[in-house]
Design a protein around this motif. Structure first.
Motif, mmCIF file in Angstrom:
data_model
loop_
_atom_site.group_PDB
_atom_site.id
_atom_site.type_symbol
_atom_site.label_atom_id
_atom_site.label_comp_id
_atom_site.label_asym_id
_atom_site.label_seq_id
_atom_site.Cartn_x
_atom_site.Cartn_y
_atom_site.Cartn_z
ATOM 1 N N ILE A 10 0.816 -1.219 0.000
ATOM 2 C CA ILE A 10 0.000 0.000 0.000
ATOM 3 C C ILE A 10 0.849 1.269 0.000
ATOM 4 O O ILE A 10 0.450 2.282 -0.552
ATOM 5 C CB ILE A 10 -0.989 0.025 1.193
ATOM 6 C CG1 ILE A 10 -0.260 -0.098 2.529
ATOM 7 C CG2 ILE A 10 -2.037 -1.038 1.045
ATOM 8 C CD1 ILE A 10 -1.161 0.186 3.728
ATOM 9 N N CYS B 244 -0.870 -0.780 7.602
ATOM 10 C CA CYS B 244 -0.748 -2.048 6.869
ATOM 11 C C CYS B 244 -1.776 -3.054 7.367
ATOM 12 O O CYS B 244 -2.375 -3.788 6.574
ATOM 13 C CB CYS B 244 0.656 -2.620 7.030
ATOM 14 S SG CYS B 244 1.950 -1.664 6.217
ATOM 15 N N ASP C 212 -5.186 -2.608 6.071
ATOM 16 C CA ASP C 212 -5.297 -3.126 4.704
ATOM 17 C C ASP C 212 -5.267 -4.655 4.686
ATOM 18 O O ASP C 212 -5.989 -5.283 3.924
ATOM 19 C CB ASP C 212 -4.143 -2.574 3.858
ATOM 20 C CG ASP C 212 -4.155 -3.108 2.439
ATOM 21 O OD1 ASP C 212 -5.100 -2.788 1.699
ATOM 22 O OD2 ASP C 212 -3.230 -3.857 2.080
#
Length: 245
Positions: free
Chosen positions: A92, A124, A127
């Motif tokens: 990401i 992170c 995600d």
């Protein structure tokens, strides 16, 4: 000691540091075994199921240790069947990862560095909640910030995810390969098991073989991971690449 038994020992030790009710639940170990991926697919996408993925995600992200072994298994492998799942998607924030890379080799971080690493880990994990590496970084920061209760809670969650993978096989041959949901989980799982992963090769039809530095002369020189469902889900979302292959 097998890796599965090692993780059970770690979890039992962690349970001793938690409230009695939680410790009792943790002590009642279950034999997870290989995941029934079809059953997990059905349950994780059924909003009336107790294993419905959004429900398990909410439980996992909470600062507690109430999830059961089965819930951890359905949560980890349920990742495969989510609409936004892509095992080979780009990181990401690749630029930020590159900037922070030198810090990950340090044993002690400054307060400012700890904030950078924690903020990055939380982004992170938002995600990809089962990112083993960023869960580890989150735990390290909590420990260095002396937030030991939070460190224990998230170590408990990380240990259970490792146990889920360890319970899926022995890794010593293709028939008993471990099952993971992301390619980088192979390296992280082995490294967190105290093994040093060296290199990887693909073995048809759907196995990754990771070579390691064996601990003894009789120890395996490498371990197998079954990535059949991982590949299946990837090609379902990228059919043009299946044609090219």
């Amino acid at each position: 000691m097998t890796l599965k038994n090692l993780f059970i020992a770690l979890i039992t030790a962690a349970a001793a540091l938690m409230p009695a009710a939680t410790a009792a639940r943790s002590a009642a170990r279950t034999t997870l075994g290989k995941p029934d991926l079809e059953a997990i697919r059905v349950a994780s996408t059924d909003e009336n199921s107790k294993y419905y993925y959004p429900k398990l995600l909410k439980e996992f992200m909470a600062n507690d240790t109430t999830m059961t072994d089965d819930e951890f298994q359905y949560f980890y492998y349920g990742t495969l069947f989510q609409e936004d799942y892509d095992p080979y998607r780009d990181h990401i924030k690749p630029e930020q990862l590159e900037k922070l890379a030198p810090l990950f080799n340090k044993k002690q971080w400054t307060r400012a560095e700890r904030k950078q690493i924690l903020d990055f880990a939380l982004e992170c994990l938002a995600d990809n909640p089962v990112n083993l590496r960023q869960l580890t970084n989150r735990i390290f920061v909590y420990e260095q910030n002396h937030k030991y209760d939070l460190a224990k809670i998230w170590q408990y969650k990380l240990n259970h995810l490792l146990l889920v993978i360890a319970s899926s096989g022995t890794g010593v041959d293709p028939e008993n390969a471990w099952t993971v949901v992301y390619p980088h989980d192979e390296y992280d799982f082995l490294n967190l098991s105290g093994l040093t992963a060296r290199e990887q090769k693909f073995e048809p039809p759907y196995y990754d073989y990771i070579m390691v530095n064996p601990k003894t002369e009789s120890s395996p020189k490498g371990y197998y991971f079954n990535i059949s469902e991982l590949l299946k889900q990837y090609y379902l979302k990228h059919p043009s690449e299946m044609t090219e292959q």
